[in-house]
Enzyme design. Structure first.
Site, mmCIF file in Angstrom:
data_model
loop_
_atom_site.group_PDB
_atom_site.id
_atom_site.type_symbol
_atom_site.label_atom_id
_atom_site.label_comp_id
_atom_site.label_asym_id
_atom_site.label_seq_id
_atom_site.Cartn_x
_atom_site.Cartn_y
_atom_site.Cartn_z
ATOM 1 N N HIS A 24 9.289 -8.876 0.606
ATOM 2 C CA HIS A 24 9.099 -7.710 -0.257
ATOM 3 C C HIS A 24 9.756 -7.983 -1.610
ATOM 4 C CE1 HIS A 24 8.002 -4.667 2.936
ATOM 5 N NE2 HIS A 24 8.584 -5.579 3.701
ATOM 6 N N ILE A 51 0.818 -1.207 0.000
ATOM 7 C CA ILE A 51 0.000 0.000 0.000
ATOM 8 C C ILE A 51 0.863 1.274 0.000
ATOM 9 C CG2 ILE A 51 -0.263 0.404 2.504
ATOM 10 C CD1 ILE A 51 -3.300 0.481 2.023
ATOM 11 N N HIS A 53 6.497 -12.016 5.703
ATOM 12 C CA HIS A 53 6.254 -11.557 4.333
ATOM 13 C C HIS A 53 7.557 -11.191 3.655
ATOM 14 C CE1 HIS A 53 6.083 -8.023 6.945
ATOM 15 N NE2 HIS A 53 6.548 -7.320 5.924
HETATM 16 P P1 AMP Z 1 7.547 -4.550 7.135
HETATM 17 O O1 AMP Z 1 8.161 -3.262 7.615
HETATM 18 O O2 AMP Z 1 8.561 -5.472 6.506
HETATM 19 O O3 AMP Z 1 6.744 -5.223 8.211
HETATM 20 O O4 AMP Z 1 6.598 -4.151 5.954
HETATM 21 C C1 AMP Z 1 5.206 -4.044 6.085
HETATM 22 C C2 AMP Z 1 4.681 -3.529 4.771
HETATM 23 O O5 AMP Z 1 3.295 -3.768 4.737
HETATM 24 C C3 AMP Z 1 4.909 -2.026 4.560
HETATM 25 O O6 AMP Z 1 5.681 -1.820 3.381
HETATM 26 C C4 AMP Z 1 3.493 -1.484 4.417
HETATM 27 O O7 AMP Z 1 3.382 -0.454 3.468
HETATM 28 C C5 AMP Z 1 2.704 -2.717 4.011
HETATM 29 N N1 AMP Z 1 1.279 -2.701 4.370
HETATM 30 C C6 AMP Z 1 0.742 -2.451 5.586
HETATM 31 N N2 AMP Z 1 -0.600 -2.553 5.545
HETATM 32 C C7 AMP Z 1 -0.910 -2.905 4.269
HETATM 33 C C8 AMP Z 1 -2.136 -3.155 3.574
HETATM 34 N N3 AMP Z 1 -3.330 -3.079 4.189
HETATM 35 N N4 AMP Z 1 -2.083 -3.487 2.259
HETATM 36 C C9 AMP Z 1 -0.887 -3.553 1.620
HETATM 37 N N5 AMP Z 1 0.298 -3.333 2.223
HETATM 38 C C10 AMP Z 1 0.290 -3.000 3.510
#
Ligand code: AMP
Length: 135
Positions: free
Chosen positions: A101, A31, A99
């Site tokens: 990236h 997002i 997750h």
């Molecule tokens: P991390 O810092 O590795 O935990 O990355 C979490 C990622 O999830 C971040 O890049 C956020 O932008 C992404 N994120 C959080 N909520 C959502 C959502 N509802 N849909 C898509 N991406 C999300």
């Protein structure tokens, strides 16, 4: 069952731009992308991070990263692609659901991953010995 914002996406309780799904994994657009096409690949079975992921998912994820990475790179016209995983708050993990990236990279896109710092004298050998000792 432990819940996260990603569990809600898996259950279709909140919207997401899903680009891939099978019985074990889901992938959707981040997002808040580093670059357009930045995608998250998420195991459906809940685990907090890499170290909690089950063997089946760990075996499968390498191939999925390749297939998904190639598709993102081609469709976005990217010159390269970073694959990253943050494990733990101290490593920058914000969402406590494992997750990966996938970030497509373009010439001069301004994204800087990390900067290195040199080892002190003899430190490199000591560090390598410690890691070897744990494997
Ligand atoms: P991390 O810092 O590795 O935990 O990355 C979490 C990622 O999830 C971040 O890049 C956020 O932008 C992404 N994120 C959080 N909520 C959502 C959502 N509802 N849909 C898509 N991406 C999300």
């Amino acid at each position: 069952m432990t819940e996260s914002v990603f569990s809600k996406i898996i259950k279709r309780e909140i919207p997401a731009e899903i680009v891939y799904e099978d019985e074990d994994f889901i992938a959707f657009l981040d997002i808040n992308p580093i670059n357009i096409g930045h995608t998250l690949l998420v195991p459906k079975k809940f685990s907090t991070d890499l170290f909690e992921m089950n063997t089946n998912d760990l075996e499968k994820v390498g191939l999925l990263l390749k297939i998904l990475g190639e598709s993102i790179k081609k469709s976005m016209g990217a010159k390269g692609l970073n694959i990253a995983m943050n494990n733990g708050k101290v490593a920058g993990q914000e969402v406590p659901h494992a997750h990966f990236h996938l970030v497509p990279r373009f010439e001069n896109d301004g994204y800087k991953l990390w900067s290195g710092k040199p080892y002190k004298k003899d430190e490199m050998k000591e560090v390598a010995n410690k890691i070897r000792g744990e494997i």
